[in-house]
Scaffold this active site. Structure first.
Site, PDB file in Angstrom:
ATOM      1  N   CYS A 118       0.842  -1.192   0.000  1.00 44.18           N
ATOM      2  CA  CYS A 118       0.000   0.000   0.000  1.00 44.18           C
ATOM      3  C   CYS A 118       0.877   1.241   0.000  1.00 44.18           C
ATOM      4  O   CYS A 118       2.093   1.160   0.180  1.00 44.18           O
ATOM      5  CB  CYS A 118      -0.901   0.038   1.226  1.00 44.18           C
ATOM      6  N   ARG A 150      -4.372   1.063  -1.316  1.00 43.26           N
ATOM      7  CA  ARG A 150      -4.044  -0.350  -1.261  1.00 43.26           C
ATOM      8  C   ARG A 150      -3.810  -0.955  -2.627  1.00 43.26           C
ATOM      9  O   ARG A 150      -4.568  -0.724  -3.572  1.00 43.26           O
ATOM     10  CB  ARG A 150      -5.171  -1.122  -0.563  1.00 43.26           C
ATOM     11  N   ALA A 172      -3.895  -4.662  -3.602  1.00 38.47           N
ATOM     12  CA  ALA A 172      -4.326  -5.915  -2.980  1.00 38.47           C
ATOM     13  C   ALA A 172      -3.503  -7.085  -3.510  1.00 38.47           C
ATOM     14  O   ALA A 172      -3.440  -7.317  -4.719  1.00 38.47           O
ATOM     15  CB  ALA A 172      -5.814  -6.148  -3.247  1.00 38.47           C
ATOM     16  N   VAL A 173      -2.876  -7.839  -2.589  1.00 40.75           N
ATOM     17  CA  VAL A 173      -2.038  -8.974  -2.952  1.00 40.75           C
ATOM     18  C   VAL A 173      -2.451 -10.234  -2.208  1.00 40.75           C
ATOM     19  O   VAL A 173      -2.532 -11.307  -2.787  1.00 40.75           O
ATOM     20  CB  VAL A 173      -0.551  -8.644  -2.676  1.00 40.75           C
ATOM     21  N   VAL A 174      -2.692 -10.128  -0.907  1.00 39.65           N
ATOM     22  CA  VAL A 174      -3.109 -11.258  -0.078  1.00 39.65           C
ATOM     23  C   VAL A 174      -4.469 -10.933   0.537  1.00 39.65           C
ATOM     24  O   VAL A 174      -4.681  -9.834   1.036  1.00 39.65           O
ATOM     25  CB  VAL A 174      -2.072 -11.538   1.031  1.00 39.65           C
ATOM     26  N   GLY A 205       3.265  -3.474   2.974  1.00 36.64           N
ATOM     27  CA  GLY A 205       4.268  -4.526   2.966  1.00 36.64           C
ATOM     28  C   GLY A 205       3.683  -5.914   3.097  1.00 36.64           C
ATOM     29  O   GLY A 205       2.491  -6.140   2.906  1.00 36.64           O
ATOM     30  N   GLU A 206       4.557  -6.842   3.421  1.00 42.51           N
ATOM     31  CA  GLU A 206       4.178  -8.234   3.642  1.00 42.51           C
ATOM     32  C   GLU A 206       4.971  -8.778   4.823  1.00 42.51           C
ATOM     33  O   GLU A 206       6.196  -8.644   4.865  1.00 42.51           O
ATOM     34  CB  GLU A 206       4.483  -9.096   2.404  1.00 42.51           C
ATOM     35  N   ASP A 255      -2.313 -10.385   6.516  1.00 40.12           N
ATOM     36  CA  ASP A 255      -1.247 -10.071   7.457  1.00 40.12           C
ATOM     37  C   ASP A 255      -1.454  -8.704   8.088  1.00 40.12           C
ATOM     38  O   ASP A 255      -0.895  -8.409   9.154  1.00 40.12           O
ATOM     39  CB  ASP A 255       0.127 -10.149   6.775  1.00 40.12           C
ATOM     40  N   GLY A 313      16.617 -10.995  -7.227  1.00 35.80           N
ATOM     41  CA  GLY A 313      17.817 -11.439  -6.527  1.00 35.80           C
ATOM     42  C   GLY A 313      18.551 -10.318  -5.827  1.00 35.80           C
ATOM     43  O   GLY A 313      19.702 -10.497  -5.402  1.00 35.80           O
TER      44      GLY A 313
END
Length: 612
Positions: free
Chosen positions: A2, A50, A52-54, A80-81, A104, A379
């Site tokens: 977000c 937001r 939205a991912v999860v 974040g996550e 989360d 990476g």
């Protein structure tokens, strides 16, 4: 993911400031295109956006906790996550907390209720969030340990403002985009200083820091830093531990309710991440991978001091090995010299960057990825942690008593080569770099038992992890967010970093090459050609037509009436660039400095003011 922005005031009523809400919600639209909301009280105003991912139907912002009587007690504005949220949810349930969704976000809210600001120590992931404690009228800002997500703040004439980016602070009308002497030094010296913004009166929450604001004022405290410990594992155990940790990290980071992908450069780091993601998907969805190549390099690539080989052949080998659904973006001179793309990069970063061609190409790659995916793994962070860069290995650079990436460039001016010489010396760029370096080295965590060489390698690792990595993570975040993409960085897991930081240097280079510890840990996952490939940084374009285009842009700027950047440029050096076939190199002007002048023009056109 977000975008967050908010205000606190102890003198004005923020409960009905619709004028502020409208301005604030527009500043971070790309960080949160899926949902916009607001929460206000007389003392605090939050305007989250937001992506939205999860838990797409849950996880709404801001998250609000209430007491038994239904009174609001804690308000969370979060981005974040947190990748250990499942374990934390189970623990918090055991402590009597109830959950309404499976995001989360709510786990972080309940964790704050349970442990207060100390909850940060329990979070594993990438995050930046603000908490307004209604009971104590205190604002708390918390940022993850590596600063994967940005978070800025400023004291205002009547309170306090915070936001994911400085532009969010400016949108309040209470903070101005002014660059003073320190800001200009910070913007053009390539010596990133934790906590400093390039804008006057604006600070950045240091990675691993808690900032608190109340009627008593502002306080700051670190909750995490590297801790030196004795490493007792032998080499085989160390290799196995690194592999097991990476498998666990990637397994956690592929959790998503939207399409996920991986960036692939054909190097060790991105290839290892792609291979681990592919295994974690377990034969379900086919892995999507993305790469970028400069069109000129397909037939005209020339090895140089740091780029031994082009990426494309190794990308092809790795994509075939994985069986991934791969897409390669070809970028040419016109893409790189496009003024709108350049301006978009400057708007995204809100400052000049070192290597504009790299940033424009990555911006375009981010736009391409967003057509298919919302989340991508990279990476980033591996070179800093495992010792991948050339300056970890060449004795000349190791002995240079400056930031190693400046030593590796023989201390050429990255961005300030066209700056007015009188101003350059008056600002004392050399002294600023020296002071920042001495401050950084003084804070390196050491046990006191290291040999002289081990101490130096520990210093170089720390400088990379706390300074150079900031540049890499900012690039990932800002250009990803310019396309509304969430970027995840498995190598920036703090448990992995703590372990590898304490591995003796001779183990990290056990086979005499860069990143030999990582190479050994993933040896069975990669084709031999990719596994043994020499480190090659993100490519910079070799096409001479790009230099010609930059020269034309500089000429246009110098001839344009009212172009404010001309007040900062050195006329003699500009003339050398415009008339000398070597583009001023004999005058000490690198291509990055020409790019910097172009970026400064975009920066000033966006409304930034310089007050020296």
């Amino acid at each position: 993911m977000c975008g967050i922005v908010g205000l606190v005031s102890f003198t004005q009523d923020l409960a009905h400031r619709s004028d502020l809400v409208e301005s604030m919600r527009g500043a971070l639209a790309l960080r949160g295109p899926d949902e916009v909301s607001e929460w206000s009280s007389p003392r605090a105003l939050f305007v989250p956006r937001r992506l939205a991912v999860v838990d797409l139907s849950g996880g709404h912002q801001p998250a609000v906790a209430t007491d038994a009587a239904g009174r609001e007690t804690v308000v969370l504005n979060y981005t974040g996550e947190v990748f250990n949220f499942a374990e934390l949810r189970a623990e918090l349930r055991g402590r009597g907390h109830e959950f309404r969704d499976r995001s989360d976000t709510e786990v972080v809210l309940r964790a704050y209720q349970e442990w207060g600001p100390a909850c940060a120590e329990r979070l594993r992931g990438m995050f930046a969030f603000a908490v307004w404690d209604v009971r104590t009228e205190e604002l708390v800002l918390i940022r993850d340990r590596f600063g994967i997500y940005p978070l800025f703040y400023a004291e205002t004439p009547d309170g306090f403002a915070f936001g994911s980016e400085p532009k969010a602070l400016f949108a309040t009308g209470l903070v101005e985009p002014v660059v003073d002497r320190t800001g200009l030094l910070e913007a053009l010296s390539f010596t990133p200083t934790p906590g400093l913004s390039v804008f006057r009166h604006t600070r950045e929450v240091i990675p691993g820091e808690v900032v608190r604001y109340s009627r008593a004022g502002v306080s700051r405290a670190r909750y995490w830093n590297f801790t030196p410990r004795e490493h007792t594992d032998d080499l085989a155990t160390t290799e196995r531990t690194v592999r097991e940790m990476l498998e666990d990290i990637v397994r956690r980071q592929v959790i998503s309710d939207v399409p996920i992908s991986s960036m692939l450069s054909g190097g060790l780091d991105s290839s290892a991440v792609c291979a681990l993601v592919n295994r974690s998907l377990g034969g379900g969805d086919r892995l999507q991978t993305f790469s970028m190549e400069f069109a000129y390099h397909l037939e005209n690539f020339r090895p140089d001091e740091v780029h031994d080989s082009p990426d494309a052949p190794y990308v092809a080998k790795m994509a075939a090995h994985l069986g991934s659904e791969h897409r390669e973006l070809l970028v040419d001179r016109d893409h790189l010299a496009d003024r709108e793309a350049q301006a978009a990069v400057v708007r995204a970063h809100e400052r000049p960057v070192a290597g504009l061609d790299m940033y424009v190409s990555l911006y375009r790659l981010s736009q391409e990825v967003r057509r298919f995916c919302t989340v991508t793994l990279t990476g980033d962070g591996s070179d800093e942690l495992f010792g991948g860069y050339m300056w970890f290995h060449d004795p000349f650079y190791v002995k240079s008593r400056t930031f190693p990436w400046l030593g590796a460039s023989h201390q050429m001016e990255f961005l300030s080569g066209l700056l007015d010489r009188e101003l350059y010396h008056e600002l004392d760029f050399a002294g600023y770099t020296r002071d920042r370096y001495e401050e950084a080295v003084a804070e390196v965590p050491l046990s006191g038992e290291e040999s002289a060489h081990e101490r130096r390698m520990r210093e170089i690792t720390y400088l990379n992890m706390t300074r150079y990595l900031r540049v890499i993570l900012d690039r990932k975040d800002r250009l990803g967010m310019a396309a509304s993409i969430e970027g995840r960085v498995p190598f920036c897991d703090h448990e992995l970093a703590e372990y590898v930081y304490n591995v003796p240097w001779e183990m990290k280079v056990a086979d005499g090459r860069e990143k030999s510890l990582l190479r050994a840990a993933v040896r069975d996952l990669l084709p031999e050609a990719v596994l043994q490939r020499k480190k090659s940084p993100y490519p910079t374009v070799q096409d001479p037509a790009y230099r010609t285009a930059l020269r034309a842009q500089l000429k246009e700027i110098t001839e344009r009436p009212g172009a404010r950047v001309n007040d900062l440029l050195d006329p003699a050096r500009v003339e050398s660039v415009l008339t000398d076939p070597t583009y001023g190199l004999r005058a000490g002007v690198t291509r990055m400095s020409i790019e910097a002048a172009v970026q400064l023009d975009h920066w000033f056109e966006s409304g930034v003011r310089v007050e020296l």
